[in-house]
Design a protein around this motif. Structure first.
Motif, PDB file in Angstrom:
ATOM      1  N   UNK A   1       0.975  -1.079  -0.079  1.00 24.99           N
ATOM      2  CA  UNK A   1       0.189   0.084   0.016  1.00 24.99           C
ATOM      3  C   UNK A   1       1.038   1.103  -0.125  1.00 24.99           C
ATOM      4  N   UNK A   2       0.492   2.196  -0.582  1.00 26.89           N
ATOM      5  CA  UNK A   2       1.259   3.519  -0.709  1.00 26.89           C
ATOM      6  C   UNK A   2       0.563   4.643   0.068  1.00 26.89           C
ATOM      7  N   UNK A   3       1.234   5.639   0.396  1.00 29.56           N
ATOM      8  CA  UNK A   3       0.829   6.637   1.311  1.00 29.56           C
ATOM      9  C   UNK A   3      -0.165   7.450   0.668  1.00 29.56           C
ATOM     10  N   UNK A   4      -0.307   7.686  -0.698  1.00 31.78           N
ATOM     11  CA  UNK A   4      -1.348   8.338  -1.392  1.00 31.78           C
ATOM     12  C   UNK A   4      -2.782   7.680  -1.367  1.00 31.78           C
ATOM     13  N   UNK A   5      -2.914   6.530  -0.843  1.00 29.69           N
ATOM     14  CA  UNK A   5      -3.781   5.813  -0.777  1.00 29.69           C
ATOM     15  C   UNK A   5      -4.842   6.017   0.344  1.00 29.69           C
ATOM     16  N   UNK A   6      -4.243   6.658   1.539  1.00 29.55           N
ATOM     17  CA  UNK A   6      -4.698   6.612   2.759  1.00 29.55           C
ATOM     18  C   UNK A   6      -5.687   7.881   2.937  1.00 29.55           C
ATOM     19  N   UNK A   7      -6.466   7.852   3.917  1.00 29.48           N
ATOM     20  CA  UNK A   7      -7.498   9.096   4.189  1.00 29.48           C
ATOM     21  C   UNK A   7      -7.116   9.495   5.263  1.00 29.48           C
ATOM     22  N   UNK A  15       7.520   1.709   5.229  1.00 32.17           N
ATOM     23  CA  UNK A  15       8.307   0.236   4.853  1.00 32.17           C
ATOM     24  C   UNK A  15       9.330   0.244   3.834  1.00 32.17           C
ATOM     25  N   UNK A  16       8.847   1.415   2.881  1.00 34.13           N
ATOM     26  CA  UNK A  16      10.034   1.350   1.593  1.00 34.13           C
ATOM     27  C   UNK A  16       9.765   2.658   0.880  1.00 34.13           C
ATOM     28  N   UNK A  70       5.890   3.689   0.240  1.00 30.48           N
ATOM     29  CA  UNK A  70       5.037   2.426   0.840  1.00 30.48           C
ATOM     30  C   UNK A  70       4.985   2.233   2.136  1.00 30.48           C
ATOM     31  N   UNK A  71       3.887   2.169   2.666  1.00 31.62           N
ATOM     32  CA  UNK A  71       3.489   1.922   4.136  1.00 31.62           C
ATOM     33  C   UNK A  71       2.528   0.671   4.755  1.00 31.62           C
ATOM     34  N   UNK A  72       2.438   0.610   5.890  1.00 32.91           N
ATOM     35  CA  UNK A  72       1.565  -0.433   6.469  1.00 32.91           C
ATOM     36  C   UNK A  72       0.993   0.401   7.509  1.00 32.91           C
ATOM     37  N   UNK A  73      -0.437  -0.091   7.380  1.00 32.16           N
ATOM     38  CA  UNK A  73      -1.091   0.502   8.531  1.00 32.16           C
ATOM     39  C   UNK A  73      -1.108   0.152   9.742  1.00 32.16           C
TER      40      UNK A  73
END
Length: 74
Positions: A1-7, A15-16, A70-73
């Motif tokens: 998941x990437x940062x631009x997808x989050x609310x 993570x990367x 790249x991130x993880x919630x």
């Protein structure tokens, strides 16, 4: 998941980083590194930029820049 997808209101951990060159270096200089704690504060009224809380300070990025993080919630 990437940062631009989050609310707004969501917290995550980096993570990367997929960016290279000048953009990759700029993001690292701003404090984006694996393990960094990130919280989405808000999106601007016209979508760009997104305001983030990153390790104790606020950063604003365009969505096309946030797409490389790249991130993880949590």
């Amino acid at each position: 998941m990437t940062l631009d997808e989050l609310q707004p209101g969501i917290s995550c951990k980096m993570t990367g980083l997929t960016a290279s060159g000048a953009l990759g270096q700029r993001l690292m200089d701003l404090g984006f590194y694996p393990g960094a704690a990130i919280a989405i504060v808000r999106n601007a009224p016209l979508v760009d930029p997104v305001e983030l809380h990153l390790d104790g300070y606020h950063v604003s990025l365009r969505h096309n820049e946030a797409r490389h993080i790249e991130v993880e919630i949590r």
